[in-house]
Design a protein around this motif. Structure first.
Motif, PDB file in Angstrom:
ATOM      1  N   GLU A   1      -1.974  -9.262   4.771  1.00  0.00           N
ATOM      2  CA  GLU A   1      -1.059  -9.830   3.570  1.00  0.00           C
ATOM      3  C   GLU A   1      -0.112  -9.136   3.240  1.00  0.00           C
ATOM      4  OE1 GLU A   1      -5.302 -11.977   1.555  1.00  0.00           O
ATOM      5  OE2 GLU A   1      -4.228 -10.260   0.656  1.00  0.00           O
ATOM      6  N   GLU A   2       0.127  -7.893   3.251  1.00  0.00           N
ATOM      7  CA  GLU A   2       1.009  -7.280   2.945  1.00  0.00           C
ATOM      8  C   GLU A   2       2.071  -6.986   4.069  1.00  0.00           C
ATOM      9  OE1 GLU A   2       1.796  -6.224   0.025  1.00  0.00           O
ATOM     10  OE2 GLU A   2      -0.069  -7.211  -0.570  1.00  0.00           O
ATOM     11  N   GLY A   3       1.912  -7.470   5.065  1.00  0.00           N
ATOM     12  CA  GLY A   3       2.852  -7.512   6.259  1.00  0.00           C
ATOM     13  C   GLY A   3       2.791  -6.448   7.151  1.00  0.00           C
TER      14      GLY A   3
ATOM     15  N   ALA B   1      -0.043   4.271   9.089  1.00  0.00           N
ATOM     16  CA  ALA B   1      -1.025   5.226   8.394  1.00  0.00           C
ATOM     17  C   ALA B   1      -2.355   4.825   9.069  1.00  0.00           C
ATOM     18  CB  ALA B   1      -1.098   4.441   6.904  1.00  0.00           C
ATOM     19  N   GLN B   2      -3.279   6.011   8.821  1.00  0.00           N
ATOM     20  CA  GLN B   2      -4.353   5.928   9.681  1.00  0.00           C
ATOM     21  C   GLN B   2      -5.363   5.355   8.847  1.00  0.00           C
ATOM     22  OE1 GLN B   2      -5.535  10.159  10.122  1.00  0.00           O
ATOM     23  NE2 GLN B   2      -3.564  10.670  11.013  1.00  0.00           N
ATOM     24  N   ASN B   3      -5.226   4.877   7.821  1.00  0.00           N
ATOM     25  CA  ASN B   3      -6.239   4.148   7.044  1.00  0.00           C
ATOM     26  C   ASN B   3      -5.575   3.382   5.898  1.00  0.00           C
ATOM     27  OD1 ASN B   3      -8.803   3.263   6.100  1.00  0.00           O
ATOM     28  ND2 ASN B   3      -9.217   5.120   4.961  1.00  0.00           N
ATOM     29  N   ALA B   4      -6.285   2.443   5.026  1.00  0.00           N
ATOM     30  CA  ALA B   4      -5.711   1.967   3.881  1.00  0.00           C
ATOM     31  C   ALA B   4      -6.853   1.198   3.148  1.00  0.00           C
ATOM     32  CB  ALA B   4      -4.703   0.875   4.013  1.00  0.00           C
ATOM     33  N   TYR B   5      -6.880   1.333   1.967  1.00  0.00           N
ATOM     34  CA  TYR B   5      -7.765   0.610   1.093  1.00  0.00           C
ATOM     35  C   TYR B   5      -7.456  -0.800   0.992  1.00  0.00           C
ATOM     36  CZ  TYR B   5     -11.603   0.249  -2.422  1.00  0.00           C
ATOM     37  OH  TYR B   5     -12.961  -0.252  -2.808  1.00  0.00           O
ATOM     38  N   PHE B   6      -8.538  -1.664   0.469  1.00  0.00           N
ATOM     39  CA  PHE B   6      -8.262  -3.301   0.580  1.00  0.00           C
ATOM     40  C   PHE B   6      -7.611  -3.518  -0.867  1.00  0.00           C
ATOM     41  CE2 PHE B   6     -12.788  -2.927  -0.591  1.00  0.00           C
ATOM     42  CZ  PHE B   6     -12.533  -3.832  -1.757  1.00  0.00           C
ATOM     43  N   GLU B   7      -7.960  -2.870  -1.903  1.00  0.00           N
ATOM     44  CA  GLU B   7      -7.548  -3.102  -3.019  1.00  0.00           C
ATOM     45  C   GLU B   7      -5.976  -2.825  -3.150  1.00  0.00           C
ATOM     46  OE1 GLU B   7      -8.714  -4.923  -5.432  1.00  0.00           O
ATOM     47  OE2 GLU B   7     -10.871  -4.614  -5.273  1.00  0.00           O
ATOM     48  N   LYS B   8      -5.069  -3.561  -3.761  1.00  0.00           N
ATOM     49  CA  LYS B   8      -3.595  -3.296  -3.752  1.00  0.00           C
ATOM     50  C   LYS B   8      -3.176  -2.232  -4.911  1.00  0.00           C
ATOM     51  CE  LYS B   8      -3.364  -6.833  -0.831  1.00  0.00           C
ATOM     52  NZ  LYS B   8      -3.042  -8.349  -0.633  1.00  0.00           N
ATOM     53  N   LYS B   9      -3.859  -2.366  -5.724  1.00  0.00           N
ATOM     54  CA  LYS B   9      -3.813  -0.997  -6.853  1.00  0.00           C
ATOM     55  C   LYS B   9      -4.647  -0.900  -7.829  1.00  0.00           C
ATOM     56  CE  LYS B   9      -1.075  -3.853 -10.251  1.00  0.00           C
ATOM     57  NZ  LYS B   9       0.279  -3.810 -10.945  1.00  0.00           N
ATOM     58  N   GLY B  10      -5.014   0.086  -8.432  1.00  0.00           N
ATOM     59  CA  GLY B  10      -6.001   0.113  -9.640  1.00  0.00           C
ATOM     60  C   GLY B  10      -6.484   1.547  -9.474  1.00  0.00           C
ATOM     61  N   ALA B  11      -7.838   1.590 -10.211  1.00  0.00           N
ATOM     62  CA  ALA B  11      -8.497   2.941 -10.774  1.00  0.00           C
ATOM     63  C   ALA B  11      -9.217   3.143  -9.203  1.00  0.00           C
ATOM     64  CB  ALA B  11      -9.247   2.939 -11.842  1.00  0.00           C
ATOM     65  N   PHE B  12      -8.814   3.766  -8.076  1.00  0.00           N
ATOM     66  CA  PHE B  12      -9.464   3.931  -6.946  1.00  0.00           C
ATOM     67  C   PHE B  12      -8.846   5.154  -6.582  1.00  0.00           C
ATOM     68  CE2 PHE B  12      -8.750  -0.736  -7.199  1.00  0.00           C
ATOM     69  CZ  PHE B  12     -10.226  -0.992  -7.445  1.00  0.00           C
ATOM     70  N   THR B  13      -9.062   6.178  -7.310  1.00  0.00           N
ATOM     71  CA  THR B  13      -8.781   7.764  -7.080  1.00  0.00           C
ATOM     72  C   THR B  13      -8.874   8.197  -5.704  1.00  0.00           C
ATOM     73  OG1 THR B  13      -9.257   8.448  -9.205  1.00  0.00           O
ATOM     74  CG2 THR B  13      -9.158  10.073  -8.020  1.00  0.00           C
TER      75      THR B  13
ATOM     76  N   PRO C   1      -2.365  -0.668   0.812  1.00  0.00           N
ATOM     77  CA  PRO C   1      -1.376  -1.361   2.015  1.00  0.00           C
ATOM     78  C   PRO C   1      -0.066  -1.501   1.368  1.00  0.00           C
ATOM     79  CG  PRO C   1      -3.338  -2.638   2.017  1.00  0.00           C
ATOM     80  CD  PRO C   1      -3.767  -1.898   0.819  1.00  0.00           C
ATOM     81  N   VAL C   2       0.034  -1.939  -0.022  1.00  0.00           N
ATOM     82  CA  VAL C   2       1.274  -1.867  -0.796  1.00  0.00           C
ATOM     83  C   VAL C   2       2.073  -0.649  -0.843  1.00  0.00           C
ATOM     84  CG1 VAL C   2       2.240  -2.477  -3.355  1.00  0.00           C
ATOM     85  CG2 VAL C   2       0.233  -3.764  -2.315  1.00  0.00           C
ATOM     86  N   MET C   3       1.204   0.401  -0.842  1.00  0.00           N
ATOM     87  CA  MET C   3       1.831   1.966  -0.967  1.00  0.00           C
ATOM     88  C   MET C   3       2.736   2.048   0.241  1.00  0.00           C
ATOM     89  SD  MET C   3      -0.843   3.833  -3.047  1.00  0.00           S
ATOM     90  CE  MET C   3      -1.164   3.503  -4.589  1.00  0.00           C
ATOM     91  N   ILE C   4       1.799   1.700   1.690  1.00  0.00           N
ATOM     92  CA  ILE C   4       2.023   1.953   2.936  1.00  0.00           C
ATOM     93  C   ILE C   4       3.177   1.126   3.333  1.00  0.00           C
ATOM     94  CG2 ILE C   4       1.350   1.899   5.174  1.00  0.00           C
ATOM     95  CD1 ILE C   4      -1.398   2.022   4.230  1.00  0.00           C
ATOM     96  N   LYS C   5       3.485  -0.069   2.828  1.00  0.00           N
ATOM     97  CA  LYS C   5       4.560  -0.937   3.121  1.00  0.00           C
ATOM     98  C   LYS C   5       5.731  -0.273   2.365  1.00  0.00           C
ATOM     99  CE  LYS C   5       6.312  -4.671   4.850  1.00  0.00           C
ATOM    100  NZ  LYS C   5       6.480  -5.130   6.473  1.00  0.00           N
ATOM    101  N   SER C   6       5.632   0.070   1.025  1.00  0.00           N
ATOM    102  CA  SER C   6       6.636   0.523   0.466  1.00  0.00           C
ATOM    103  C   SER C   6       7.433   1.757   1.128  1.00  0.00           C
ATOM    104  CB  SER C   6       6.404   0.747  -1.246  1.00  0.00           C
ATOM    105  OG  SER C   6       5.687   2.107  -1.232  1.00  0.00           O
ATOM    106  N   CYS C   7       6.644   2.557   1.523  1.00  0.00           N
ATOM    107  CA  CYS C   7       7.271   3.693   2.462  1.00  0.00           C
ATOM    108  C   CYS C   7       7.965   2.972   3.789  1.00  0.00           C
ATOM    109  CB  CYS C   7       6.271   4.660   2.968  1.00  0.00           C
ATOM    110  SG  CYS C   7       5.641   5.606   1.784  1.00  0.00           S
TER     111      CYS C   7
END
Ligand code: PGA
Length: 245
Positions: A118-120, A63-75, A80-86
């Motif tokens: 941290e998400e691998g 992925a070309q970028n990632a936010y640092f929070e794992k999930k939440g209200a960040f429209t 990174p969790v989502m990227i890893k899940s793919c």
């Protein structure tokens, strides 16, 4: 060290264009995967589909970028969790377009690096000086500070980190650094990395790489691969770069 050739598609290609690229790319059998790794960074929206199309190949996706929070209200953000899940393996962080256009600070980039590790995910951290900095002979200082601010204290993750040295003035301008100059900066980066990570990691060059200059970069002692923007958008030119060396 096996060379790594990475395609950064940035904000290019429709869905169909992305799928067509991968299908056309897969028709080619000229790549020697024993000698090099190939990595593609599609826009977020196509990461899962590109991964699916490349499932049975050694080609890696990031992925070309990632936010640092794992999930939440960040429209609008992707974690990174989502990227890893793919099942994507890589994330590109600190790209100069993120630093300059989107005003990402070293502090924000560090948070993203830590969260992704941290998400691998394997992190490819971009560093590089702007034109004024180069003209003021600040290249080494700037690169050292970007590396230290992003990576200090992350020794435990040393084998998950790669660096792309991309002088800002060379990105998308058609004006690449000279391979010898780039190699000097790479050698310096490797010394710094030994200090802060205690390991030897691949350092890629990026900035106006094309099929004509790729070989010269790849034959430099300290250049372990290429991060290619514009010239990675067409199958032929990306393949010519991959097969240049
Ligand atoms: P460019 O971009 O090859 O189009 O100069 C490189 C990059 O920004 O990664």
């Amino acid at each position: 060290m096996k060379k790594l050739i990475a395609a950064n598609w940035k904000m290019h290609k429709t869905y169909k264009e992305a799928v067509d690229f991968i299908n056309d790319f897969l028709k080619e059998d000229s790549i020697d995967f024993e000698k090099k790794d190939i990595l593609i960074y599609p826009p977020f929206l196509y990461v899962c589909e590109v991964l699916r199309l490349l499932e049975k190949t050694p080609i890696k996706v990031g992925a070309q970028n990632a936010y640092f929070e794992k999930k939440g209200a960040f429209t609008g953000e992707i974690s990174p969790v989502m990227i890893k899940s793919c099942k994507a393996e890589y994330v590109l962080l600190g790209h100069s377009e993120r630093r300059h256009i989107f005003k990402e600070s070293d502090e924000l980039i560090r948070k993203k690096v830590i969260s992704s590790l941290e998400e691998g995910l394997r992190v490819m951290l971009c560093v590089g000086e702007a034109l004024e900095e180069r003209e003021s002979s600040l290249t080494f200082k700037v690169v050292e500070s970007q590396l230290k601010l992003a990576l200090a204290g992350l020794k435990d993750y040393a084998n998950m980190i790669e660096i792309a040295y991309e002088p800002v003035w060379a990105i998308g301008t058609g004006k690449s650094a000279s391979p010898e100059d780039a190699s000097k900066v790479h050698s310096f980066i490797k010394d710094i990395l030994k200090d802060i990570l205690g390991s030897n990691t691949r350092v890629l060059y990026g900035g106006s790489v094309n099929p004509k200059n790729a070989k010269e970069f790849l034959t430099q002692e300290h250049i372990d691969g290429l991060l290619v923007g514009g010239a990675s958008l067409e199958v032929k030119s990306f393949l010519d770069i991959i097969n240049a060396y």
